[in-house]
Design an enzyme around this catalytic site. Sequence first.
Site, PDB file in Angstrom:
ATOM      1  N   GLY A 155      -0.890  -1.796 -11.242  1.00  0.00           N
ATOM      2  CA  GLY A 155      -1.211  -3.221 -11.116  1.00  0.00           C
ATOM      3  C   GLY A 155      -2.719  -3.388 -11.224  1.00  0.00           C
ATOM      4  O   GLY A 155      -3.381  -2.635 -11.940  1.00  0.00           O
ATOM      5  N   ARG A 177       7.562  -0.074 -13.482  1.00  0.00           N
ATOM      6  CA  ARG A 177       8.867  -0.571 -13.936  1.00  0.00           C
ATOM      7  C   ARG A 177       8.772  -1.110 -15.359  1.00  0.00           C
ATOM      8  O   ARG A 177       9.673  -1.001 -16.156  1.00  0.00           O
ATOM      9  CB  ARG A 177       9.367  -1.668 -13.003  1.00  0.00           C
ATOM     10  CG  ARG A 177      10.282  -1.116 -11.928  1.00  0.00           C
ATOM     11  CD  ARG A 177      10.823  -2.218 -11.119  1.00  0.00           C
ATOM     12  NE  ARG A 177       9.725  -3.040 -10.626  1.00  0.00           N
ATOM     13  CZ  ARG A 177       9.637  -3.525  -9.417  1.00  0.00           C
ATOM     14  NH1 ARG A 177      10.587  -3.314  -8.555  1.00  0.00           N
ATOM     15  NH2 ARG A 177       8.621  -4.253  -9.029  1.00  0.00           N
ATOM     16  N   ILE A 234      -3.838   5.539  -1.350  1.00  0.00           N
ATOM     17  CA  ILE A 234      -4.683   4.465  -0.798  1.00  0.00           C
ATOM     18  C   ILE A 234      -3.847   3.189  -0.653  1.00  0.00           C
ATOM     19  O   ILE A 234      -4.391   2.101  -0.450  1.00  0.00           O
ATOM     20  CB  ILE A 234      -5.918   4.165  -1.688  1.00  0.00           C
ATOM     21  CG1 ILE A 234      -5.555   4.091  -3.179  1.00  0.00           C
ATOM     22  CG2 ILE A 234      -7.007   5.184  -1.491  1.00  0.00           C
ATOM     23  CD1 ILE A 234      -5.254   2.772  -3.702  1.00  0.00           C
ATOM     24  N   ARG A 236      -0.035   2.447   0.968  1.00  0.00           N
ATOM     25  CA  ARG A 236       0.583   2.189   2.264  1.00  0.00           C
ATOM     26  C   ARG A 236       1.191   3.459   2.814  1.00  0.00           C
ATOM     27  O   ARG A 236       1.747   4.264   2.049  1.00  0.00           O
ATOM     28  CB  ARG A 236       1.717   1.159   2.151  1.00  0.00           C
ATOM     29  CG  ARG A 236       1.280  -0.286   2.262  1.00  0.00           C
ATOM     30  CD  ARG A 236       0.736  -0.616   3.660  1.00  0.00           C
ATOM     31  NE  ARG A 236       0.256  -1.985   3.746  1.00  0.00           N
ATOM     32  CZ  ARG A 236      -0.978  -2.391   3.416  1.00  0.00           C
ATOM     33  NH1 ARG A 236      -1.878  -1.521   3.005  1.00  0.00           N
ATOM     34  NH2 ARG A 236      -1.320  -3.651   3.539  1.00  0.00           N
ATOM     35  N   GLU A 265       0.675   4.568  11.265  1.00  0.00           N
ATOM     36  CA  GLU A 265      -0.741   4.509  11.638  1.00  0.00           C
ATOM     37  C   GLU A 265      -0.953   3.417  12.703  1.00  0.00           C
ATOM     38  O   GLU A 265      -0.196   2.449  12.724  1.00  0.00           O
ATOM     39  CB  GLU A 265      -1.606   4.242  10.389  1.00  0.00           C
ATOM     40  CG  GLU A 265      -1.360   2.901   9.728  1.00  0.00           C
ATOM     41  CD  GLU A 265      -2.195   2.719   8.467  1.00  0.00           C
ATOM     42  OE1 GLU A 265      -2.139   3.568   7.574  1.00  0.00           O
ATOM     43  OE2 GLU A 265      -2.893   1.692   8.402  1.00  0.00           O
ATOM     44  N   HIS A 283      -7.750   4.179   6.959  1.00  0.00           N
ATOM     45  CA  HIS A 283      -7.413   2.908   6.288  1.00  0.00           C
ATOM     46  C   HIS A 283      -8.675   2.062   6.036  1.00  0.00           C
ATOM     47  O   HIS A 283      -8.796   0.945   6.542  1.00  0.00           O
ATOM     48  CB  HIS A 283      -6.378   2.119   7.106  1.00  0.00           C
ATOM     49  CG  HIS A 283      -5.601   1.152   6.277  1.00  0.00           C
ATOM     50  ND1 HIS A 283      -4.287   0.831   6.515  1.00  0.00           N
ATOM     51  CD2 HIS A 283      -5.950   0.418   5.190  1.00  0.00           C
ATOM     52  CE1 HIS A 283      -3.865  -0.059   5.626  1.00  0.00           C
ATOM     53  NE2 HIS A 283      -4.865  -0.328   4.804  1.00  0.00           N
ATOM     54  N   ILE A 284      -9.578   2.642   5.251  1.00  0.00           N
ATOM     55  CA  ILE A 284     -10.843   1.957   4.967  1.00  0.00           C
ATOM     56  C   ILE A 284     -10.977   1.633   3.474  1.00  0.00           C
ATOM     57  O   ILE A 284     -12.072   1.411   2.972  1.00  0.00           O
ATOM     58  CB  ILE A 284     -12.064   2.784   5.440  1.00  0.00           C
ATOM     59  CG1 ILE A 284     -12.054   4.189   4.809  1.00  0.00           C
ATOM     60  CG2 ILE A 284     -12.121   2.853   6.954  1.00  0.00           C
ATOM     61  CD1 ILE A 284     -13.348   4.984   5.043  1.00  0.00           C
TER      62      ILE A 284
HETATM   63  C1  8YV Z   1      -6.906  -4.033   4.547  1.00  0.00           C
HETATM   64  C2  8YV Z   1      -5.086  -3.300   2.915  1.00  0.00           C
HETATM   65  O1  8YV Z   1      -8.175  -3.669   4.877  1.00  0.00           O
HETATM   66  O2  8YV Z   1      -5.325  -5.348   1.803  1.00  0.00           O
HETATM   67  C3  8YV Z   1      -4.563  -4.478   2.184  1.00  0.00           C
HETATM   68  O3  8YV Z   1      -3.335  -4.543   1.967  1.00  0.00           O
HETATM   69  O4  8YV Z   1      -4.389  -2.389   3.145  1.00  0.00           O
HETATM   70  C4  8YV Z   1      -6.514  -3.223   3.338  1.00  0.00           C
HETATM   71  O5  8YV Z   1      -7.328  -3.616   2.311  1.00  0.00           O
HETATM   72  C5  8YV Z   1      -6.079  -3.850   5.742  1.00  0.00           C
HETATM   73  O6  8YV Z   1      -4.754  -3.983   5.444  1.00  0.00           O
HETATM   74  C6  8YV Z   1      -6.487  -4.829   6.843  1.00  0.00           C
HETATM   75  O7  8YV Z   1      -5.682  -5.989   6.880  1.00  0.00           O
END
Ligand code: 8YV
Length: 325
Positions: A155, A177, A234, A236, A265, A283-284
């Site tokens: 995407g 897909r 990066i 989920r 997490e 998760h940065i």
């Molecule tokens: C966020 C993320 O920082 O946007 C998303 O889906 O995973 C990250 O960029 C995090 O989810 C905070 O809400």
Amino acid sequence: MKPKLLITRKVFPEVIEALSGCFEIDHNINDDAWTPEELRRRASVCRALYVVASDRVDAALLEACPELVMIATGSVGYNHIDLDACNARGVLVTNTPDVLTEATADMAWTLLMAAARRVSESERWLRAGQWGRWAWDQFLGADVHGSTLGILGMGRIGSAIARRGMGFSMRVIYCNRSEAPGAAALGAARVGFDDLLAQADHLVLVLPYSTATHHIIGERELGLMKPTASLINIARGGIVDDAALAAALRGHRIAAAGLDVYENEPALNPSLLEAPNIVLTPHIGSATRSSRLGMAMLAARNLLAVEAGEPPVTPLNAAVLKAPR
Ligand code: 8YV
């Protein structure tokens, strides 16, 4: 009287300033997240919620909020929100696409390069005082330049990652897909899932989490990857079986991993902490000031637009605006 807005995490002052003219704000300024009970109690009197990806918005929470018309999440991912339940109750949901694309693609590359070249592993060794001599074969890693970059989920963020691959003279393959628009211009070729796993030297996961993508990378898939390959997530937690990944690293069935997201997490599967050659970040992916401020302000702009009777900027379920509540 101004409508009530709940903001679940301490957010940038600019955001509070933008929203306070229009809303009466209940703002969590503590570092700790509210418990689900506290969140439900506070949300129950609100017209709008400003949440983040670690807040669970399920049918039970919605049930407790009779006045709720809108939820703005400060994230592009929205698997923490039960969108069907929102649709059923006529609650609008907005997210924050685009503003985080480039920063998140940078982070994928940060992890890719650190994992491939064993940066964290060798730094831990150095800090532990184990560097007694130089050796030809010390911390040999994998080439990034000229290798094959695999992208699962082509995407916006996947395409931005692929574009960076051109600068490293990489062959880029992806699995989606459908054919990704713009992929051909990036020289990226679409391949089947198993071919992606088998051919990638560096595999980056950019899929949303859903029941369909739960553990999409598990023991079988890791077994199809090259023993020299690295895996980067990066996207989920939950799309990778973390226990299977730790076992694959321990068994040298793949060479390296870079993770920014985890199942359950902020709790981590302890086996990941023990695994060799793994780079772990909390998760940065979108955590640059401009990207996070962009996300936070976009969430605010969505709230302000709807409150002013205008269309939301980035809705996920705009159809609820037309349906009678
Ligand atoms: C966020 C993320 O920082 O946007 C998303 O889906 O995973 C990250 O960029 C995090 O989810 C905070 O809400």
